[in-house]
Design a protein around this motif. Structure first.
Motif, PDB file in Angstrom:
ATOM      1  N   PRO A  36      37.290 -36.750 -72.532  1.00  0.00           N
ATOM      2  CA  PRO A  36      37.028 -36.884 -71.098  1.00  0.00           C
ATOM      3  C   PRO A  36      37.921 -37.869 -70.346  1.00  0.00           C
ATOM      4  CG  PRO A  36      35.335 -38.004 -72.366  1.00  0.00           C
ATOM      5  CD  PRO A  36      36.234 -37.316 -73.352  1.00  0.00           C
ATOM      6  N   ASP A  37      38.382 -38.917 -70.964  1.00  0.00           N
ATOM      7  CA  ASP A  37      39.083 -39.954 -70.201  1.00  0.00           C
ATOM      8  C   ASP A  37      40.449 -40.289 -70.781  1.00  0.00           C
ATOM      9  OD1 ASP A  37      37.049 -40.365 -68.277  1.00  0.00           O
ATOM     10  OD2 ASP A  37      35.879 -41.450 -69.780  1.00  0.00           O
ATOM     11  N   LEU A  38      41.323 -39.313 -70.821  1.00  0.00           N
ATOM     12  CA  LEU A  38      42.687 -39.565 -71.295  1.00  0.00           C
ATOM     13  C   LEU A  38      43.544 -40.077 -70.138  1.00  0.00           C
ATOM     14  CD1 LEU A  38      43.532 -36.483 -73.541  1.00  0.00           C
ATOM     15  CD2 LEU A  38      43.116 -38.816 -74.275  1.00  0.00           C
ATOM     16  N   PRO A  39      44.546 -40.891 -70.429  1.00  0.00           N
ATOM     17  CA  PRO A  39      45.448 -41.373 -69.373  1.00  0.00           C
ATOM     18  C   PRO A  39      46.520 -40.342 -69.000  1.00  0.00           C
ATOM     19  CG  PRO A  39      46.062 -42.311 -71.477  1.00  0.00           C
ATOM     20  CD  PRO A  39      44.807 -41.519 -71.720  1.00  0.00           C
ATOM     21  N   ALA A  40      46.465 -39.151 -69.617  1.00  0.00           N
ATOM     22  CA  ALA A  40      47.458 -38.106 -69.386  1.00  0.00           C
ATOM     23  C   ALA A  40      46.758 -36.755 -69.488  1.00  0.00           C
ATOM     24  CB  ALA A  40      48.572 -38.210 -70.431  1.00  0.00           C
ATOM     25  N   SER A  41      47.487 -35.682 -69.227  1.00  0.00           N
ATOM     26  CA  SER A  41      46.921 -34.340 -69.390  1.00  0.00           C
ATOM     27  C   SER A  41      46.558 -34.095 -70.847  1.00  0.00           C
ATOM     28  CB  SER A  41      47.924 -33.286 -68.935  1.00  0.00           C
ATOM     29  OG  SER A  41      48.315 -33.499 -67.592  1.00  0.00           O
ATOM     30  N   ALA A  42      47.405 -34.608 -71.730  1.00  0.00           N
ATOM     31  CA  ALA A  42      47.156 -34.506 -73.173  1.00  0.00           C
ATOM     32  C   ALA A  42      47.922 -35.612 -73.869  1.00  0.00           C
ATOM     33  CB  ALA A  42      47.611 -33.155 -73.701  1.00  0.00           C
ATOM     34  N   VAL A  43      47.502 -35.887 -75.085  1.00  0.00           N
ATOM     35  CA  VAL A  43      48.234 -36.805 -75.950  1.00  0.00           C
ATOM     36  C   VAL A  43      48.473 -36.068 -77.253  1.00  0.00           C
ATOM     37  CG1 VAL A  43      48.214 -39.007 -77.172  1.00  0.00           C
ATOM     38  CG2 VAL A  43      47.240 -38.859 -74.871  1.00  0.00           C
ATOM     39  N   LEU A  44      49.742 -35.943 -77.595  1.00  0.00           N
ATOM     40  CA  LEU A  44      50.137 -35.268 -78.826  1.00  0.00           C
ATOM     41  C   LEU A  44      50.537 -36.316 -79.843  1.00  0.00           C
ATOM     42  CD1 LEU A  44      51.056 -32.809 -80.532  1.00  0.00           C
ATOM     43  CD2 LEU A  44      53.231 -32.898 -79.294  1.00  0.00           C
ATOM     44  N   SER A  45      50.006 -36.208 -81.033  1.00  0.00           N
ATOM     45  CA  SER A  45      50.407 -37.141 -82.088  1.00  0.00           C
ATOM     46  C   SER A  45      50.677 -36.361 -83.364  1.00  0.00           C
ATOM     47  CB  SER A  45      49.335 -38.206 -82.326  1.00  0.00           C
ATOM     48  OG  SER A  45      48.101 -37.603 -82.662  1.00  0.00           O
ATOM     49  N   ILE A  46      51.648 -36.847 -84.100  1.00  0.00           N
ATOM     50  CA  ILE A  46      51.990 -36.285 -85.401  1.00  0.00           C
ATOM     51  C   ILE A  46      51.737 -37.388 -86.417  1.00  0.00           C
ATOM     52  CG2 ILE A  46      53.765 -35.186 -86.824  1.00  0.00           C
ATOM     53  CD1 ILE A  46      53.195 -33.581 -84.270  1.00  0.00           C
ATOM     54  N   ALA A  47      50.758 -37.153 -87.288  1.00  0.00           N
ATOM     55  CA  ALA A  47      50.401 -38.153 -88.291  1.00  0.00           C
ATOM     56  C   ALA A  47      51.516 -38.257 -89.334  1.00  0.00           C
ATOM     57  CB  ALA A  47      49.085 -37.771 -88.969  1.00  0.00           C
ATOM     58  N   THR A  48      51.459 -39.314 -90.139  1.00  0.00           N
ATOM     59  CA  THR A  48      52.490 -39.510 -91.157  1.00  0.00           C
ATOM     60  C   THR A  48      52.484 -38.390 -92.195  1.00  0.00           C
ATOM     61  OG1 THR A  48      50.985 -40.963 -92.357  1.00  0.00           O
ATOM     62  CG2 THR A  48      52.605 -42.012 -90.894  1.00  0.00           C
ATOM     63  N   ASP A  49      51.350 -37.682 -92.327  1.00  0.00           N
ATOM     64  CA  ASP A  49      51.306 -36.534 -93.246  1.00  0.00           C
ATOM     65  C   ASP A  49      51.729 -35.239 -92.560  1.00  0.00           C
ATOM     66  OD1 ASP A  49      49.158 -35.985 -91.618  1.00  0.00           O
ATOM     67  OD2 ASP A  49      47.693 -35.796 -93.245  1.00  0.00           O
ATOM     68  N   ASN A  50      52.294 -35.350 -91.347  1.00  0.00           N
ATOM     69  CA  ASN A  50      52.821 -34.246 -90.544  1.00  0.00           C
ATOM     70  C   ASN A  50      51.731 -33.390 -89.890  1.00  0.00           C
ATOM     71  OD1 ASN A  50      55.272 -33.456 -89.476  1.00  0.00           O
ATOM     72  ND2 ASN A  50      55.478 -31.724 -90.873  1.00  0.00           N
ATOM     73  N   GLN A  51      50.490 -33.861 -89.887  1.00  0.00           N
ATOM     74  CA  GLN A  51      49.386 -33.160 -89.213  1.00  0.00           C
ATOM     75  C   GLN A  51      49.478 -33.420 -87.718  1.00  0.00           C
ATOM     76  OE1 GLN A  51      46.569 -31.171 -90.225  1.00  0.00           O
ATOM     77  NE2 GLN A  51      46.359 -30.999 -88.024  1.00  0.00           N
ATOM     78  N   ALA A  52      49.543 -32.347 -86.925  1.00  0.00           N
ATOM     79  CA  ALA A  52      49.611 -32.468 -85.474  1.00  0.00           C
ATOM     80  C   ALA A  52      48.211 -32.501 -84.884  1.00  0.00           C
ATOM     81  CB  ALA A  52      50.401 -31.310 -84.888  1.00  0.00           C
ATOM     82  N   HIS A  53      48.045 -33.314 -83.851  1.00  0.00           N
ATOM     83  CA  HIS A  53      46.763 -33.448 -83.173  1.00  0.00           C
ATOM     84  C   HIS A  53      47.021 -33.475 -81.669  1.00  0.00           C
ATOM     85  CE1 HIS A  53      43.391 -35.801 -81.424  1.00  0.00           C
ATOM     86  NE2 HIS A  53      42.684 -34.990 -82.185  1.00  0.00           N
ATOM     87  N   ILE A  54      46.303 -32.609 -80.944  1.00  0.00           N
ATOM     88  CA  ILE A  54      46.398 -32.582 -79.482  1.00  0.00           C
ATOM     89  C   ILE A  54      45.052 -33.026 -78.928  1.00  0.00           C
ATOM     90  CG2 ILE A  54      46.748 -31.170 -77.418  1.00  0.00           C
ATOM     91  CD1 ILE A  54      48.266 -29.152 -79.263  1.00  0.00           C
ATOM     92  N   ALA A  55      45.050 -34.138 -78.192  1.00  0.00           N
ATOM     93  CA  ALA A  55      43.866 -34.574 -77.451  1.00  0.00           C
ATOM     94  C   ALA A  55      44.085 -34.085 -76.025  1.00  0.00           C
ATOM     95  CB  ALA A  55      43.735 -36.089 -77.494  1.00  0.00           C
ATOM     96  N   LEU A  56      43.164 -33.272 -75.527  1.00  0.00           N
ATOM     97  CA  LEU A  56      43.312 -32.611 -74.232  1.00  0.00           C
ATOM     98  C   LEU A  56      42.297 -33.161 -73.242  1.00  0.00           C
ATOM     99  CD1 LEU A  56      44.562 -30.251 -72.561  1.00  0.00           C
ATOM    100  CD2 LEU A  56      42.783 -28.793 -73.556  1.00  0.00           C
ATOM    101  N   GLN A  57      42.759 -33.461 -72.031  1.00  0.00           N
ATOM    102  CA  GLN A  57      41.888 -33.948 -70.968  1.00  0.00           C
ATOM    103  C   GLN A  57      40.867 -32.852 -70.622  1.00  0.00           C
ATOM    104  OE1 GLN A  57      39.909 -35.847 -68.906  1.00  0.00           O
ATOM    105  NE2 GLN A  57      41.741 -37.113 -68.795  1.00  0.00           N
ATOM    106  N   SER A  58      39.596 -33.119 -70.871  1.00  0.00           N
ATOM    107  CA  SER A  58      38.559 -32.097 -70.698  1.00  0.00           C
ATOM    108  C   SER A  58      38.265 -31.762 -69.238  1.00  0.00           C
ATOM    109  CB  SER A  58      37.274 -32.529 -71.394  1.00  0.00           C
ATOM    110  OG  SER A  58      36.789 -33.736 -70.840  1.00  0.00           O
ATOM    111  N   SER A  59      38.629 -32.636 -68.310  1.00  0.00           N
ATOM    112  CA  SER A  59      38.317 -32.386 -66.902  1.00  0.00           C
ATOM    113  C   SER A  59      39.335 -31.482 -66.205  1.00  0.00           C
ATOM    114  CB  SER A  59      38.206 -33.707 -66.140  1.00  0.00           C
ATOM    115  OG  SER A  59      39.460 -34.365 -66.133  1.00  0.00           O
ATOM    116  N   LEU A  60      40.398 -31.109 -66.884  1.00  0.00           N
ATOM    117  CA  LEU A  60      41.399 -30.225 -66.272  1.00  0.00           C
ATOM    118  C   LEU A  60      40.833 -28.820 -66.094  1.00  0.00           C
ATOM    119  CD1 LEU A  60      44.572 -31.157 -68.381  1.00  0.00           C
ATOM    120  CD2 LEU A  60      44.054 -31.858 -66.037  1.00  0.00           C
ATOM    121  N   PRO A  61      41.246 -28.119 -65.033  1.00  0.00           N
ATOM    122  CA  PRO A  61      40.842 -26.715 -64.886  1.00  0.00           C
ATOM    123  C   PRO A  61      41.367 -25.888 -66.063  1.00  0.00           C
ATOM    124  CG  PRO A  61      41.856 -27.551 -62.870  1.00  0.00           C
ATOM    125  CD  PRO A  61      42.058 -28.597 -63.917  1.00  0.00           C
ATOM    126  N   SER A  62      40.700 -24.814 -66.356  1.00  0.00           N
ATOM    127  CA  SER A  62      41.033 -23.978 -67.517  1.00  0.00           C
ATOM    128  C   SER A  62      42.500 -23.507 -67.531  1.00  0.00           C
ATOM    129  CB  SER A  62      40.060 -22.803 -67.541  1.00  0.00           C
ATOM    130  OG  SER A  62      40.603 -21.648 -68.013  1.00  0.00           O
TER     131      SER A  62
END
Length: 175
Positions: A36-62
Motif C-alpha cells: 500500500p505505501d511504496l515510494p514509487a510505482s513499484a520496487v524491483l529487487s534481484i536477490a543474491t540468489d537471482n530471485q526477482a521480486h516486484i513490490a507493486l503500489q496497490s493503490s494504482l489503477p489496474s
C-alpha cells in the motif's frame, strides 16, 4: 529485445486478451506483491540468489498496475539489474518516461510488446474490425497512447470508415 518478448509470450501467454501479466510473472518465477505505501510505482529487487521480486503500489489503477508490472518484468528479462540490486520504478499517471535512459526505453518497448502482442493486435484490427483506438484500449486494458504507439511500431492502421452518400453529398464518418 523483440525476440525476447515474443519468446516469453510464446512460452507463457495463454492467448487471451487482455494479456494476463500476473500469470506470466508467476510462470517466470518472479515474486509479485501488492504493497500500500511504496515510494514509487513499484520496487524491483534481484536477490543474491537471482530471485526477482516486484513490490507493486496497490493503490494504482489496474491499467497502470498492468503496465508497471510489464515494465518491471522487462527489466528482469533484459537483465538490467544484477543480483543484489534494487530499483525503484516511477511511472507517472500519464505514462511519460525518460527515454534518454536506454534501459527505460528498452523496458517500455518490451512492455508494449508484452501487453499488445502483434498477432493479437492485427487480429483485432483486421479480423475483428476494431473501429477505434478506444475500443482497442479497452480490449487490451491499456491506455489509448499505447495502442497508437504499438500500431505505429507494427505499421498497422485502423480501417477508414466507409463514407455514406446522401443526395449528392458525401459524409465522411471519420472523426
Amino acid at each position: 529485445m523483440a525476440l525476447l518478448a515474443e519468446g516469453i509470450l510464446k512460452l507463457h501467454w495463454d492467448q487471451s486478451i487482455p494479456v494476463n501479466v500476473a500469470h506470466i510473472v508467476r510462470q517466470m518465477g518472479v515474486r509479485l506483491q501488492l504493497q500500500p505505501d511504496l515510494p514509487a510505482s513499484a520496487v524491483l529487487s534481484i536477490a543474491t540468489d537471482n530471485q526477482a521480486h516486484i513490490a507493486l503500489q496497490s493503490s494504482l489503477p489496474s491499467v497502470h498496475q498492468r503496465y508497471v508490472v510489464a515494465h518491471a518484468l522487462a527489466h528482469v528479462a533484459l537483465h538490467h539489474l544484477r543480483p543484489g540490486m534494487t530499483q525503484a520504478i516511477h511511472i507517472s499517471t500519464d505514462f511519460r518516461l525518460d527515454f534518454g535512459l536506454r534501459h527505460m526505453a528498452e523496458a517500455n518497448d518490451f512492455a508494449l510488446r508484452l501487453l499488445l502482442p502483434e498477432v493479437a493486435l492485427r487480429y483485432a484490427v483486421q479480423t475483428m474490425q476494431a473501429r477505434n483506438w478506444e475500443e482497442l484500449a479497452h480490449a487490451f486494458a491499456v491506455p489509448t497512447l499505447f495502442i497508437k504507439q504499438r500500431m505505429a511500431d507494427v505499421q498497422l492502421d485502423l480501417p477508414r470508415a466507409t463514407p455514406r452518400h446522401l443526395r449528392g453529398f458525401t459524409i465522411d464518418l471519420e472523426p
